[in-house]
Design a protein around this motif. Structure first.
Motif, PDB file in Angstrom:
ATOM      1  N   GLU A 144       0.861  -1.180   0.000  1.00  0.00           N
ATOM      2  CA  GLU A 144       0.000   0.000   0.000  1.00  0.00           C
ATOM      3  C   GLU A 144       0.895   1.227   0.000  1.00  0.00           C
ATOM      4  OE1 GLU A 144      -2.211   0.728   3.748  1.00  0.00           O
ATOM      5  OE2 GLU A 144      -0.977  -0.856   4.617  1.00  0.00           O
ATOM      6  N   THR A 145       0.331   2.382  -0.300  1.00  0.00           N
ATOM      7  CA  THR A 145       1.149   3.584  -0.323  1.00  0.00           C
ATOM      8  C   THR A 145       1.440   4.038   1.107  1.00  0.00           C
ATOM      9  OG1 THR A 145      -0.712   5.142  -0.341  1.00  0.00           O
ATOM     10  CG2 THR A 145       0.073   4.307  -2.490  1.00  0.00           C
ATOM     11  N   LEU A 146       2.502   4.801   1.235  1.00  0.00           N
ATOM     12  CA  LEU A 146       2.870   5.332   2.541  1.00  0.00           C
ATOM     13  C   LEU A 146       1.755   6.212   3.092  1.00  0.00           C
ATOM     14  CD1 LEU A 146       5.019   5.772   4.749  1.00  0.00           C
ATOM     15  CD2 LEU A 146       5.914   7.645   3.375  1.00  0.00           C
ATOM     16  N   ALA A 147       1.173   7.049   2.224  1.00  0.00           N
ATOM     17  CA  ALA A 147       0.097   7.942   2.663  1.00  0.00           C
ATOM     18  C   ALA A 147      -1.105   7.149   3.149  1.00  0.00           C
ATOM     19  CB  ALA A 147      -0.313   8.868   1.527  1.00  0.00           C
ATOM     20  N   HIS A 148      -1.470   6.097   2.437  1.00  0.00           N
ATOM     21  CA  HIS A 148      -2.624   5.297   2.826  1.00  0.00           C
ATOM     22  C   HIS A 148      -2.387   4.630   4.168  1.00  0.00           C
ATOM     23  CE1 HIS A 148      -5.309   1.741   2.828  1.00  0.00           C
ATOM     24  NE2 HIS A 148      -6.141   2.552   2.199  1.00  0.00           N
ATOM     25  N   PHE A 149      -1.189   4.085   4.368  1.00  0.00           N
ATOM     26  CA  PHE A 149      -0.894   3.391   5.624  1.00  0.00           C
ATOM     27  C   PHE A 149      -0.937   4.350   6.807  1.00  0.00           C
ATOM     28  CE2 PHE A 149       2.189   2.290   8.915  1.00  0.00           C
ATOM     29  CZ  PHE A 149       1.727   1.036   9.304  1.00  0.00           C
ATOM     30  N   VAL A 150      -0.227   5.483   6.710  1.00  0.00           N
ATOM     31  CA  VAL A 150      -0.160   6.407   7.849  1.00  0.00           C
ATOM     32  C   VAL A 150      -1.527   7.013   8.130  1.00  0.00           C
ATOM     33  CG1 VAL A 150       0.893   8.525   8.727  1.00  0.00           C
ATOM     34  CG2 VAL A 150       2.280   6.896   7.443  1.00  0.00           C
TER      35      VAL A 150
END
Length: 438
Positions: A144-150
């Motif tokens: 998953e993207t970093l933005a989605h995870f955080v």
């Protein structure tokens, strides 16, 4: 005698030559570098008491080979951490500077109390962050993207105001596209192991608090006199390597017996039993077209961002106040090409004369315009305008240094880990061909 050719004279190529000399002293090593100097993106200028870095000013001590190489080269006495007298870092938001909260582990806030009076995160944002410990982990289901995870774990506000600007300072990238597995896989591992990112980070801190595990070096270490000293010391050790600069490699081919031919722009062709390629992915793609078109395509698919750094020397007497801190980062939501500003002479000791301040501005983000299309004068004015608006620096700098880095920042987008696995599989079909670097 076996012949090995290393393509690329940046830190990776130089370290490869150094290691190969140790491992196989009976091998003839030739290193080829397109530019007239060695070191790649490590570039230090020393002038009139100033130590100016063109790109990296330090490295992470937790990366074992950085420290290991310095130990072998006798550079440990010259390593220095950031000046603790100025241990403050800020985030620019809506034209103002806000201090990063204490209790950050990497990029992640773990001390909720430290956020109480920090205007970077609202009460709603803090409440959302506090809920993280009760959120169930998402089962393993790919990248998953970093933005989605955080955002999923900590909330959008924490991502935009804290994590994203720090991440951009590393990759100059877009967190909405960057792969979590290729950039910060340990965060996902903590979620899966502990059921919560915050619980995982707190547990890791507790486990690492034992006296026996105390870190022997500060997190970020630099070399006195600049990172260029590392390159200089490394080159001094390459007495068994033929170093050729100003040599452009135009092609690479593989014979049926497994040997390689390296074609040079000057018309020469060099034979090698093995080749180590340490160039950027888009250069590697061009070189591998004849050897393996699929391998070339996999490298060509890795995008890059261009960047520039501009350092200014100001007389301290001309500034409204002497810089106190390491600098500040700028979130993507601020809609600017500028990434960060470092107060170099406060961050590191002995980087400028006592009556001067050395300030560095970073420009260029992936997904925005190509800032290198601007002239030097336009880039300087862009950087100075940032310093005027944010810091109130209206004085004319005594001098400046500008460094342009076209296609310098590789972007590890969603799916990058899969691409690396494909590269490794294809590479196994070509014995004695090695690929390294970013």
């Amino acid at each position: 005698m076996k012949q090995v050719i290393i393509i690329g004279g940046g830190i990776t190529g130089l370290a490869a030559a150094y290691r190969l000399q140790k491992l196989a002293p009976d091998v003839a090593i030739t290193l080829l570098e397109r530019e007239d100097r060695l070191g790649g993106k490590i570039l230090t200028e020393q002038s009139d008491g100033f130590v100016v870095e063109g790109a990296p000013d330090s490295f992470l001590s937790r990366k074992p080979r950085g420290i290991g190489l310095c130990e072998e080269l006798g550079l440990i006495p010259q390593l220095q951490g950031r000046d603790p007298r100025h241990s403050k870092t800020f985030v620019r938001r809506h034209g103002a500077l806000y201090p990063l909260p204490s209790g950050l582990t990497g990029m992640i806030p773990t001390n909720l109390a430290a956020l109480e009076n920090n205007p970077l995160i609202s009460s709603a944002g803090r409440a959302r962050l506090a809920q993280e410990v009760d959120l169930p982990p998402v089962p393993p289901n790919g990248d998953e993207t970093l933005a989605h995870f955080v955002t999923r774990r900590l909330g959008r506000e924490v991502y935009e105001n804290l994590v994203e600007p720090l991440m951009s300072g590393i990759y100059a990238g877009d967190g909405e596209q960057l792969s979590l597995a290729a950039t910060f896989p340990q965060l996902r591992q903590l979620e899966l192991k502990y059921g919560s990112l915050l619980k995982g980070l707190q547990a890791s801190q507790s486990e690492g608090s034992e006296p026996s595990s105390a870190a022997p070096y500060p997190p970020f270490v630099a070399v006195q006199g600049g990172m260029g000293e590392l390159v200089k010391r490394l080159v001094e050790q390459l007495g068994q390597t033929t170093l050729l600069t100003g040599v452009d490699v135009t092609g690479l081919s593989q014979a049926t017996d497994g040997s390689y031919t390296v074609q040079l722009q000057q018309g020469q062709a060099l034979k090698a039993d093995a080749v180590i390629v340490t160039t950027p992915a888009f250069v590697t793609a061009r070189l591998l077209t004849t050897v393996d078109p699929t391998l070339a395509e996999l490298h060509a698919a890795i995008p890059y961002a261009s960047s520039a750094t501009i350092s200014f020397a100001f007389a301290v007497a001309d500034l409204p106040r002497k810089p106190d801190g390491y600098g500040y980062v700028i979130p993507r939501v601020e809609e600017t090409d500028l990434l960060a500003c470092t107060w170099s002479s406060s961050k590191w000791t002995n980087r400028a004369p006592a009556d001067c301040a050395l300030v560095r501005v970073y420009i260029g983000r992936f997904g925005r315009r190509d800032v290198l299309a601007e002239s030097d004068a336009e880039l300087v004015e862009l950087a100075l305008n940032e310093l005027r608006i944010t810091l109130g620096y209206t004085a004319t700098p005594q001098r400046h240094w500008i460094f342009r880095w076209p296609q310098s920042m590789p972007q590890y987008l969603l799916g990058h880990a899969d691409r690396l696995r494909q590269i490794e599989a294809k590479l196994s079909e070509h014995p004695n061909l090695f690929l390294a670097g970013a």
